[in-house]
Design a protein around this motif. Structure first.
Motif, PDB file in Angstrom:
ATOM      1  N   ALA A 176     -11.758   1.603   5.334  1.00 25.55           N
ATOM      2  CA  ALA A 176     -10.415   1.090   5.621  1.00 25.55           C
ATOM      3  C   ALA A 176     -10.401   0.709   7.094  1.00 25.55           C
ATOM      4  O   ALA A 176      -9.993   1.473   7.950  1.00 25.55           O
ATOM      5  CB  ALA A 176      -9.355   2.139   5.319  1.00 25.55           C
ATOM      6  N   CYS A 222      -9.957   8.131  -2.272  1.00 30.24           N
ATOM      7  CA  CYS A 222     -10.144   6.738  -1.837  1.00 30.24           C
ATOM      8  C   CYS A 222     -11.602   6.308  -1.780  1.00 30.24           C
ATOM      9  O   CYS A 222     -11.882   5.111  -1.762  1.00 30.24           O
ATOM     10  CB  CYS A 222      -9.482   6.523  -0.476  1.00 30.24           C
ATOM     11  SG  CYS A 222      -7.691   6.420  -0.572  1.00 30.24           S
ATOM     12  N   HIS A 231      -0.840   7.840   8.459  1.00 28.13           N
ATOM     13  CA  HIS A 231      -1.417   6.734   7.712  1.00 28.13           C
ATOM     14  C   HIS A 231      -1.190   6.949   6.228  1.00 28.13           C
ATOM     15  O   HIS A 231      -1.171   8.075   5.746  1.00 28.13           O
ATOM     16  CB  HIS A 231      -2.932   6.635   7.959  1.00 28.13           C
ATOM     17  CG  HIS A 231      -3.268   6.083   9.286  1.00 28.13           C
ATOM     18  ND1 HIS A 231      -3.648   6.872  10.335  1.00 28.13           N
ATOM     19  CD2 HIS A 231      -3.283   4.821   9.739  1.00 28.13           C
ATOM     20  CE1 HIS A 231      -3.880   6.114  11.376  1.00 28.13           C
ATOM     21  NE2 HIS A 231      -3.668   4.860  11.043  1.00 28.13           N
ATOM     22  N   ASN A 232      -1.046   5.857   5.515  1.00 31.23           N
ATOM     23  CA  ASN A 232      -0.875   5.864   4.076  1.00 31.23           C
ATOM     24  C   ASN A 232      -1.803   4.776   3.544  1.00 31.23           C
ATOM     25  O   ASN A 232      -1.604   3.603   3.811  1.00 31.23           O
ATOM     26  CB  ASN A 232       0.593   5.554   3.767  1.00 31.23           C
ATOM     27  CG  ASN A 232       0.907   5.638   2.317  1.00 31.23           C
ATOM     28  OD1 ASN A 232       0.064   5.388   1.465  1.00 31.23           O
ATOM     29  ND2 ASN A 232       2.149   5.969   2.027  1.00 31.23           N
ATOM     30  N   ILE A 233      -2.863   5.151   2.817  1.00 29.00           N
ATOM     31  CA  ILE A 233      -3.886   4.205   2.375  1.00 29.00           C
ATOM     32  C   ILE A 233      -3.833   4.028   0.866  1.00 29.00           C
ATOM     33  O   ILE A 233      -3.776   5.013   0.125  1.00 29.00           O
ATOM     34  CB  ILE A 233      -5.290   4.690   2.792  1.00 29.00           C
ATOM     35  CG1 ILE A 233      -5.365   4.814   4.314  1.00 29.00           C
ATOM     36  CG2 ILE A 233      -6.367   3.757   2.260  1.00 29.00           C
ATOM     37  CD1 ILE A 233      -6.628   5.453   4.806  1.00 29.00           C
ATOM     38  N   SER A 234      -3.848   2.768   0.433  1.00 25.14           N
ATOM     39  CA  SER A 234      -3.911   2.438  -0.992  1.00 25.14           C
ATOM     40  C   SER A 234      -4.991   1.386  -1.188  1.00 25.14           C
ATOM     41  O   SER A 234      -5.144   0.480  -0.369  1.00 25.14           O
ATOM     42  CB  SER A 234      -2.572   1.886  -1.491  1.00 25.14           C
ATOM     43  OG  SER A 234      -1.559   2.850  -1.365  1.00 25.14           O
ATOM     44  N   LYS A 235      -5.749   1.508  -2.285  1.00 22.46           N
ATOM     45  CA  LYS A 235      -6.803   0.552  -2.613  1.00 22.46           C
ATOM     46  C   LYS A 235      -6.665   0.155  -4.067  1.00 22.46           C
ATOM     47  O   LYS A 235      -6.255   0.972  -4.899  1.00 22.46           O
ATOM     48  CB  LYS A 235      -8.188   1.175  -2.385  1.00 22.46           C
ATOM     49  CG  LYS A 235      -8.464   1.553  -0.946  1.00 22.46           C
ATOM     50  CD  LYS A 235      -9.842   2.146  -0.818  1.00 22.46           C
ATOM     51  CE  LYS A 235     -10.139   2.516   0.623  1.00 22.46           C
ATOM     52  NZ  LYS A 235     -11.529   2.997   0.767  1.00 22.46           N
ATOM     53  N   THR A 267      -7.232  -3.454   0.249  1.00 24.09           N
ATOM     54  CA  THR A 267      -6.933  -2.218   0.960  1.00 24.09           C
ATOM     55  C   THR A 267      -5.629  -2.428   1.706  1.00 24.09           C
ATOM     56  O   THR A 267      -5.476  -3.411   2.426  1.00 24.09           O
ATOM     57  CB  THR A 267      -8.051  -1.864   1.968  1.00 24.09           C
ATOM     58  OG1 THR A 267      -9.285  -1.751   1.271  1.00 24.09           O
ATOM     59  CG2 THR A 267      -7.743  -0.571   2.682  1.00 24.09           C
ATOM     60  N   GLN A 268      -4.706  -1.507   1.539  1.00 24.25           N
ATOM     61  CA  GLN A 268      -3.430  -1.577   2.257  1.00 24.25           C
ATOM     62  C   GLN A 268      -3.274  -0.303   3.064  1.00 24.25           C
ATOM     63  O   GLN A 268      -3.426   0.798   2.538  1.00 24.25           O
ATOM     64  CB  GLN A 268      -2.271  -1.717   1.278  1.00 24.25           C
ATOM     65  CG  GLN A 268      -0.929  -1.826   1.977  1.00 24.25           C
ATOM     66  CD  GLN A 268       0.201  -2.127   0.995  1.00 24.25           C
ATOM     67  OE1 GLN A 268       0.033  -2.079  -0.206  1.00 24.25           O
ATOM     68  NE2 GLN A 268       1.360  -2.431   1.538  1.00 24.25           N
ATOM     69  N   ILE A 269      -2.993  -0.463   4.348  1.00 26.29           N
ATOM     70  CA  ILE A 269      -2.787   0.683   5.237  1.00 26.29           C
ATOM     71  C   ILE A 269      -1.411   0.573   5.864  1.00 26.29           C
ATOM     72  O   ILE A 269      -1.033  -0.477   6.383  1.00 26.29           O
ATOM     73  CB  ILE A 269      -3.849   0.746   6.348  1.00 26.29           C
ATOM     74  CG1 ILE A 269      -5.241   0.850   5.745  1.00 26.29           C
ATOM     75  CG2 ILE A 269      -3.589   1.933   7.265  1.00 26.29           C
ATOM     76  CD1 ILE A 269      -6.347   0.884   6.754  1.00 26.29           C
ATOM     77  N   ASN A 306     -14.439  -2.357  -0.548  1.00 27.51           N
ATOM     78  CA  ASN A 306     -13.305  -1.735   0.150  1.00 27.51           C
ATOM     79  C   ASN A 306     -13.524  -0.249   0.401  1.00 27.51           C
ATOM     80  O   ASN A 306     -12.592   0.534   0.434  1.00 27.51           O
ATOM     81  CB  ASN A 306     -11.998  -1.988  -0.617  1.00 27.51           C
ATOM     82  CG  ASN A 306     -11.974  -1.372  -1.997  1.00 27.51           C
ATOM     83  OD1 ASN A 306     -13.009  -1.046  -2.574  1.00 27.51           O
ATOM     84  ND2 ASN A 306     -10.788  -1.225  -2.546  1.00 27.51           N
ATOM     85  N   ASN A 354      -8.839   8.290   4.291  1.00 24.35           N
ATOM     86  CA  ASN A 354      -9.790   7.489   3.516  1.00 24.35           C
ATOM     87  C   ASN A 354     -10.918   8.391   3.023  1.00 24.35           C
ATOM     88  O   ASN A 354     -12.089   8.077   3.149  1.00 24.35           O
ATOM     89  CB  ASN A 354     -10.336   6.350   4.377  1.00 24.35           C
ATOM     90  CG  ASN A 354     -11.058   5.325   3.526  1.00 24.35           C
ATOM     91  OD1 ASN A 354     -10.662   5.026   2.423  1.00 24.35           O
ATOM     92  ND2 ASN A 354     -12.154   4.791   4.057  1.00 24.35           N
TER      93      ASN A 354
END
Length: 143
Positions: free
Chosen positions: A115, A35, A69-73, A51-53, A112, A31
């Motif tokens: 995370a 991000c 971890h794979n973080i998308s916002k 926010t998707q983790i 957001n 993050n």
């Protein structure tokens, strides 16, 4: 005629001032960097930040297959974001030994940033802490 064009131009600017702004990134390992440094103004129908983790093994073979971890916002509508969070259900168990996938929704400019996944559930923790403190105080005075 010229005044009408200027008026519509100003009204367009006013509408853009009220647009929601969210952090955006796609499939980042942390993050940091993208991000928390990249924002976008959401479309007018998008009223939430998502926010998707994911905690998962790499999709390709490695000698030592460690999870990461794979973080998308992104921007999203509140209804669609809540539906996606509910759909994840049991996939959002947050166990260290298995893959999981969680979605968190919030409303407000740049809400957001962190995370956290579960920041909205702190009331239970505060309530539990209050009960423990009260029981400790009572046990101290009742000795």
């Amino acid at each position: 005629m010229k005044n009408i064009v200027v008026l519509f131009g100003l009204l367009g600017l006013i509408g853009s001032c009220f647009a929601l702004e969210c952090y955006v990134c796609l499939a980042q390992r942390t993050n940091k960097d993208k991000c928390i440094k990249t924002t976008i103004q959401c479309e007018k129908e998008q009223d939430a930040c998502k926010t998707q983790i994911r905690w998962q093994q790499p999709r390709f073979w490695q000698r030592v297959s460690e999870r990461y971890h794979n973080i998308s916002k992104s921007c999203e509508t509140k209804a669609r974001c809540d539906a996606e969070a509910a759909e994840k259900g049991f996939k959002c168990m947050r166990d260290w030994y298995r893959d999981w996938d969680c979605v968190e929704c919030c409303q407000g400019d740049r809400c957001n940033y962190y995370a956290t996944l579960g920041g909205s559930q702190t009331q239970l923790s505060v309530g539990l802490l209050t009960v423990v403190l009260i029981s400790q105080v009572l046990s101290h005075f009742l000795r």
